[in-house]
Design an enzyme around this catalytic site. Structure first.
Site, PDB file in Angstrom:
ATOM      1  N   HIS A 284       0.822  -1.212   0.000  1.00 31.47           N
ATOM      2  CA  HIS A 284       0.000   0.000   0.000  1.00 31.47           C
ATOM      3  C   HIS A 284       0.855   1.259   0.000  1.00 31.47           C
ATOM      4  O   HIS A 284       2.105   1.196   0.011  1.00 31.47           O
ATOM      5  CB  HIS A 284      -0.935  -0.008   1.216  1.00 31.47           C
TER       6      HIS A 284
ATOM      7  N   CYS B 164       2.241  -3.060   6.810  1.00 30.68           N
ATOM      8  CA  CYS B 164       2.747  -4.149   5.979  1.00 30.68           C
ATOM      9  C   CYS B 164       3.872  -3.629   5.095  1.00 30.68           C
ATOM     10  O   CYS B 164       4.879  -3.181   5.580  1.00 30.68           O
ATOM     11  CB  CYS B 164       1.593  -4.749   5.184  1.00 30.68           C
TER      12      CYS B 164
END
Length: 215
Positions: free
Chosen positions: A174, A190
Site C-alpha cells: 500500500h 505491511c
C-alpha cells in the site's frame, strides 16, 4: 608616542582579524533529474491530494527504476524482498521495475512465501489489526471500527490485498502517510511504497497476479 603605539596595535589587530576571518561554506543543493521530479511530483486527477515528494529527503536508491534482475519467476510476478527493502515487478529479458519499500516491524515480518493479489482498492478504507490495537491501544483503539479514505489514511491512495488459498492474509502492499520512512523498518503496517509508486504499481498489476515474499 602613545598614540602611535595605539595606532600600530590597532592596525595589527585589524590585520590579524582580517586574516582569521572564515567564510561560511556554500552548501550545494543536489541537482535532481527532471525525470524523477516529474515522477514524484503532485498527482493530479485524484479525489484527494497526493503531494509531491521532496526527493532530497529520500536516498536515490529507493526511487523507482528499471534494473537488471535475474529470477526464475515469470513476468508479471511481484517479488517482495523485505530484508533488502525492495519490491520487484518482474519483466521480460531479465529486467524488473524496482521500488523502494518500508517494512513493518511486526505485520510485514510474519508473512513469507507465495500469495496472489485477491483484490485491489483505490483510496481504501483502513482497519487496524487486533495485534496493532493490543500493542498500541491509545493510538489504534479509536480506529477499531475503521477509517475512511483520504490523505490521513495509513494505506494511502492504493492498496493491493494478498490472498492465499482464497483467504485474506491481512498482508497489504500500500501507500503511506510517512513517505520518508521508505527503506526502513517502521513500527506498524505491511509493505508501504511512496504514494506515486503504489499508484504506478497498482496500474500495472491485475487481480490474480502472483506475489512471492522473501523474508
Amino acid at each position: 608616542m602613545i598614540s602611535r603605539r595605539l595606532f600600530l596595535l590597532g592596525a595589527s589587530a585589524a590585520v590579524l582579524s582580517a586574516c582569521s576571518t572564515t567564510r561560511q561554506p556554500v552548501v550545494q543543493e543536489p541537482v535532481i533529474d527532471p525525470y524523477y521530479q516529474r515522477m514524484y511530483g503532485p498527482v493530479a486527477g485524484e479525489p484527494y491530494m497526493v503531494a509531491g515528494m521532496d526527493l532530497r529527503r529520500v536516498d536515490p536508491k529507493w526511487w523507482r527504476q528499471e534494473v537488471e534482475y535475474f529470477t526464475t519467476e515469470r513476468p508479471g510476478t511481484l517479488v517482495v524482498d523485505t530484508p533488502a527493502h525492495y519490491l520487484y515487478l518482474v519483466m521480460e529479458n531479465n529486467r524488473a521495475l524496482r521500488y523502494g519499500i518500508g517494512v513493518g516491524k511486526d505485520e510485514a515480518l510474519v508473512f513469507r512465501g507465495d500469495a496472489t493479489i485477491g483484490r485491489k482498492a483505490a483510496w481504501p478504507r483502513w482497519t487496524p489489526t487486533q495485534s496493532m490495537i493490543a500493542r498500541e491501544p491509545d493510538r489504534y483503539g479509536p480506529y477499531a471500527g475503521g477509517m475512511g479514505p483520504g490523505p490521513e489514511n495509513p494505506l494511502g491512495p492504493r492498496a493491493l490485498y494478498l490472498y492465499k488459498g482464497g483467504r485474506d492474509t491481512l498482508f497489504r502492499i500500500h501507500g503511506t502517510t510517512e513517505p520518508y520512512t521508505i527503506g526502513t523498518n517502521v513500527s506498524s503496517g505491511c509493505i508501504r511504497l511512496m504514494n506515486q509508486d503504489i499508484i504506478d504499481l497498482y496500474s500495472r498489476v491485475p487481480v490474480g497476479a502472483r506475489v512471492t515474499v522473501i523474508n
